[in-house]
Design a protein around this motif. Sequence first.
Motif, PDB file in Angstrom:
ATOM      1  N   SER A 114       2.781  -2.484   1.150  1.00  0.00           N
ATOM      2  CA  SER A 114       2.000  -3.292   0.216  1.00  0.00           C
ATOM      3  C   SER A 114       2.374  -2.855  -1.191  1.00  0.00           C
ATOM      4  CB  SER A 114       0.498  -3.070   0.440  1.00  0.00           C
ATOM      5  OG  SER A 114       0.147  -1.734   0.112  1.00  0.00           O
ATOM      6  N   ALA A 115       1.816  -3.513  -2.189  1.00  0.00           N
ATOM      7  CA  ALA A 115       2.086  -3.133  -3.572  1.00  0.00           C
ATOM      8  C   ALA A 115       1.606  -1.703  -3.832  1.00  0.00           C
ATOM      9  CB  ALA A 115       1.411  -4.101  -4.533  1.00  0.00           C
ATOM     10  N   GLU A 116       0.470  -1.355  -3.250  1.00  0.00           N
ATOM     11  CA  GLU A 116      -0.107  -0.019  -3.441  1.00  0.00           C
ATOM     12  C   GLU A 116       0.605   1.040  -2.609  1.00  0.00           C
ATOM     13  OE1 GLU A 116      -4.168   1.778  -1.923  1.00  0.00           O
ATOM     14  OE2 GLU A 116      -4.519   0.441  -3.630  1.00  0.00           O
ATOM     15  N   LYS A 117       1.029   0.656  -1.408  1.00  0.00           N
ATOM     16  CA  LYS A 117       1.695   1.569  -0.481  1.00  0.00           C
ATOM     17  C   LYS A 117       2.948   0.885   0.058  1.00  0.00           C
ATOM     18  CE  LYS A 117      -2.500   4.016   0.820  1.00  0.00           C
ATOM     19  NZ  LYS A 117      -3.358   4.499   1.920  1.00  0.00           N
ATOM     20  N   PRO A 118       4.045   0.977  -0.690  1.00  0.00           N
ATOM     21  CA  PRO A 118       5.266   0.271  -0.293  1.00  0.00           C
ATOM     22  C   PRO A 118       6.012   0.956   0.857  1.00  0.00           C
ATOM     23  CG  PRO A 118       5.637   1.529  -2.291  1.00  0.00           C
ATOM     24  CD  PRO A 118       4.180   1.663  -1.968  1.00  0.00           C
ATOM     25  N   VAL A 119       6.890   0.196   1.488  1.00  0.00           N
ATOM     26  CA  VAL A 119       7.778   0.754   2.494  1.00  0.00           C
ATOM     27  C   VAL A 119       8.561   1.894   1.850  1.00  0.00           C
ATOM     28  CG1 VAL A 119       9.837   0.287   3.879  1.00  0.00           C
ATOM     29  CG2 VAL A 119       7.953  -1.364   3.843  1.00  0.00           C
TER      30      VAL A 119
END
Length: 163
Positions: A114-119
Amino acid sequence: MVLPDVVLSAASDVLVALEAARLRVVTAESCTGGLVAGALTHQAGSSAAVSGGFVTYSNAMKQTCLGVPEAMLVQWGAVSEAVALAMAFGALQAADDADVSVAITGIAGPDGGSAEKPVGLVWFAVMRRGREARAERRMFAGGRIAVRAQAVGHALGMVLGEV
């Protein structure tokens, strides 16, 4: 997945250091799926320094096997400093014969970011009995295989730092 020679060499170095210090390690892994334990136990004679490992891919397994509180998972998410620290603590609690634990939780991809927790985001924690645990956040580039291999290498380096 076949681990690169550099990772297997790092695992060998960790085992030598652990044996010299008469210490044993336990792993608590999520996104690496047991690859840290696999790299360590790839070496002959690793039982002298490896207690075992937990693959806690789901939140339920993190709770059941490592005692990670559900409230922590809800508040911070599985990929967080708090959960990595709780995983390291829980692994040491569960492995009476271990002296050092290392925990890894992250998003290896290709989906799930996600934007907060990217790959590529991975949280690590390492803990040695009698010492304060420490956590580190890393962002790794590349696809799933590259992220996982880099995470294994980083986790091994953290263990070596505790010896």
